[in-house]
Design a protein around this motif. Structure first.
Motif, PDB file in Angstrom:
ATOM      1  N   ALA A 178       0.847  -1.187   0.000  1.00 13.65           N
ATOM      2  CA  ALA A 178       0.000   0.000   0.000  1.00 13.65           C
ATOM      3  C   ALA A 178       0.881   1.234   0.000  1.00 13.65           C
ATOM      4  O   ALA A 178       2.079   1.165   0.280  1.00 13.65           O
ATOM      5  N   VAL A 179       0.275   2.373  -0.293  1.00 15.15           N
ATOM      6  CA  VAL A 179       0.963   3.666  -0.260  1.00 15.15           C
ATOM      7  C   VAL A 179       0.409   4.474   0.903  1.00 15.15           C
ATOM      8  O   VAL A 179      -0.810   4.572   1.077  1.00 15.15           O
ATOM      9  N   LEU A 180       1.310   5.040   1.703  1.00 14.50           N
ATOM     10  CA  LEU A 180       0.924   5.975   2.755  1.00 14.50           C
ATOM     11  C   LEU A 180       1.462   7.351   2.366  1.00 14.50           C
ATOM     12  O   LEU A 180       2.672   7.556   2.294  1.00 14.50           O
ATOM     13  N   TYR A 237       6.063   1.015  11.826  1.00 17.60           N
ATOM     14  CA  TYR A 237       7.519   0.932  11.947  1.00 17.60           C
ATOM     15  C   TYR A 237       8.140   2.227  11.472  1.00 17.60           C
ATOM     16  O   TYR A 237       9.263   2.539  11.822  1.00 17.60           O
ATOM     17  N   HIS A 238       7.389   3.023  10.725  1.00 22.88           N
ATOM     18  CA  HIS A 238       7.995   4.205  10.115  1.00 22.88           C
ATOM     19  C   HIS A 238       8.149   5.359  11.102  1.00 22.88           C
ATOM     20  O   HIS A 238       9.090   6.132  10.985  1.00 22.88           O
ATOM     21  N   HIS A 239       7.263   5.497  12.085  1.00 22.21           N
ATOM     22  CA  HIS A 239       7.476   6.608  13.014  1.00 22.21           C
ATOM     23  C   HIS A 239       7.622   6.163  14.470  1.00 22.21           C
ATOM     24  O   HIS A 239       7.944   6.989  15.335  1.00 22.21           O
ATOM     25  N   SER A 240       7.432   4.879  14.744  1.00 21.06           N
ATOM     26  CA  SER A 240       7.694   4.363  16.092  1.00 21.06           C
ATOM     27  C   SER A 240       8.320   2.981  15.976  1.00 21.06           C
ATOM     28  O   SER A 240       7.748   1.973  16.398  1.00 21.06           O
ATOM     29  N   SER A 283       3.720  -0.232   8.469  1.00 20.32           N
ATOM     30  CA  SER A 283       4.237   0.857   7.639  1.00 20.32           C
ATOM     31  C   SER A 283       5.750   0.951   7.732  1.00 20.32           C
ATOM     32  O   SER A 283       6.351   0.608   8.757  1.00 20.32           O
ATOM     33  N   ALA A 284       6.369   1.443   6.649  1.00 18.05           N
ATOM     34  CA  ALA A 284       7.821   1.624   6.616  1.00 18.05           C
ATOM     35  C   ALA A 284       8.170   2.814   5.745  1.00 18.05           C
ATOM     36  O   ALA A 284       7.530   3.055   4.718  1.00 18.05           O
ATOM     37  N   ASP A 285       9.182   3.571   6.182  1.00 18.91           N
ATOM     38  CA  ASP A 285       9.758   4.639   5.358  1.00 18.91           C
ATOM     39  C   ASP A 285      10.737   4.007   4.378  1.00 18.91           C
ATOM     40  O   ASP A 285      11.659   3.279   4.789  1.00 18.91           O
ATOM     41  N   ALA A 294       2.654  -1.039   4.246  1.00 17.29           N
ATOM     42  CA  ALA A 294       2.302   0.306   3.779  1.00 17.29           C
ATOM     43  C   ALA A 294       3.584   1.114   3.615  1.00 17.29           C
ATOM     44  O   ALA A 294       4.332   1.296   4.581  1.00 17.29           O
ATOM     45  N   ILE A 295       3.820   1.575   2.409  1.00 18.80           N
ATOM     46  CA  ILE A 295       5.086   2.221   2.059  1.00 18.80           C
ATOM     47  C   ILE A 295       4.906   3.727   1.991  1.00 18.80           C
ATOM     48  O   ILE A 295       4.062   4.232   1.240  1.00 18.80           O
TER      49      ILE A 295
END
Length: 396
Positions: free
Chosen positions: A6-8, A245-248, A277-279, A363-364
């Protein structure tokens, strides 16, 4: 193993760009990622940030849903700290009427007043409760999962609240009516589900039905950054859960484990369902990707310093910043867990994240200064993910 992507989207604005340009980029990216095989396109909600423009998920969804045809569109998430359940259900009910079967209603817990008061003490109580719910006592040092996934030392979220308390309190003044307060999060979720099902009854015993909203075929997701109340509510209600995972990154395992422990089968799901989610930044080579991602640390620094996200810098602008050790420590957890590299490098890291968390979907979120580089990053990842047989096409 098929793992949909997915896209975030935060609707970032790059330095030198305009708000109109950033919105056009969001619509274009949704169209492109739909063609690449991404299955969802989600918008986050943020306010008073000059570098991210996703102030209204419902409006953002409407812009993108009308320009696409198959990709699911949704929120990740609606901030319930200052929103009413009825208004949220009405907005998504209206969207579902036009784009039936494509809506994801992601709900996030955010800071809100805990009692009907606008004074500083009330904000302090709210901030302390929000921070405590995130946990963190067991994350004072870097850790690794069994398969090597980095769980960095947890960033002290309380420091951010302390440095930006006046700004956040002002934001609540602007987003909430005078004297308004935020109800219990679990109660808000219960109200939203009741409005969707047509079973809501007020504390005074009055039956209220939401038109639009009642019967809307939306997928309800709960967002969570830790093993706190969000994970518990999602599990107890048998709802889909999106862990960050992207902000915590330090608490992502806490979040998914707490959700699974609390999970009870529902009419919606017979087993837990998790997106993580991941950055991510993908380039043709590891070196190319590192250059494209070089503005990320400076961007995170602007958020963590309390001033709000800045427009995303160019690699040249980022290179001019003189980093102190205090600066580096401020952003270390986020920079060290951003997944950056060639398609193969990033796909390896995403498989590691998926396997460590047991994610059903990923979610990317990708931000680069140039829109073309951002689109290319999503394309390169999708091609590599499909080559490995991972790219699913039917999200549950």
């Amino acid at each position: 193993m098929s793992t949909p992507l997915a896209v975030l989207d935060l609707i970032p604005i790059s330095s030198g760009d305009t708000i109109a340009g950033a919105v056009r980029n969001a619509v274009d990216l949704a169209q492109q990622t739909e063609r690449f095989g991404y299955t969802r396109y989600w918008f986050a909600e943020h306010h008073l940030n000059p570098g991210v423009l996703g102030a209204s998920p419902a409006i953002s969804i409407a812009l993108v849903a009308g320009a696409t045809s198959t990709i699911r569109v949704g929120s990740a998430g609606v901030q319930l700290g200052h929103r009413q359940p009825l208004a949220t259900v009405e907005e998504f009910g209206l969207l579902d009427a036009v784009y039936p079967g494509r809506l994801d209603l992601g709900l996030g817990r955010s800071i809100g007043r805990q009692r009907p008061s606008a004074d500083g003490e009330a904000f302090a109580v709210a901030a302390a409760a929000y921070t405590a719910d995130r946990g963190g006592a067991a994350h004072a040092a870097e850790q690794r999962t069994g398969n090597g996934l980095l769980l960095p030392r947890q960033y002290d979220f309380g420091k951010l609240l302390a440095t930006s308390a006046t700004k956040v309190a002002t934001q609540l003044d602007l987003l909430q009516q005078p004297g308004a307060y935020t109800p219990d999060y679990a109660a808000q979720i219960a109200d939203i589900l009741a409005f969707l099902a047509g079973t809501y009854v007020s504390p005074a015993g009055v039956a209220v039905r939401s038109f639009p909203g009642e019967g809307a075929a939306v997928q309800v997701w709960i967002l969570g950054a830790s093993g706190g109340s969000s994970a518990a509510v999602a599990g107890e209600r048998g709802l889909r859960f999106a862990a960050s995972y992207h902000h915590s990154p330090s608490t992502v395992i806490d979040a998914v484990e707490a959700y699974r422990a609390a999970f009870r089968p529902s009419a919606e799901l017979d087993r837990p369902h998790i997106s993580v989610s991941a950055d991510v930044v993908v380039g043709e080579t590891d070196e190319d990707a590192a250059r494209l991602a070089s503005g990320y640390g400076l961007w995170v620094r602007s958020i963590r310093s309390g001033s709000g996200a800045i427009p995303f810098p160019t690699p040249q602008e980022a290179a001019r910043h003189e980093w102190s050790e205090e600066d580096r420590d401020l952003v270390r957890d986020r920079v060290d867990t951003q997944l950056v590299g060639s398609p193969a490098t990033v796909a390896d890291k995403l498989e590691q994240l998926r396997d460590a968390t047991g994610a059903d979907e990923l979610a990317i979120t990708t931000i680069t200064h140039d829109h073309a580089d951002r689109v290319r990053s999503y394309r390169l990842l999708a091609e590599e993910w499909a080559r490995r047989g991972n790219l699913g096409t039917s999200p549950r």
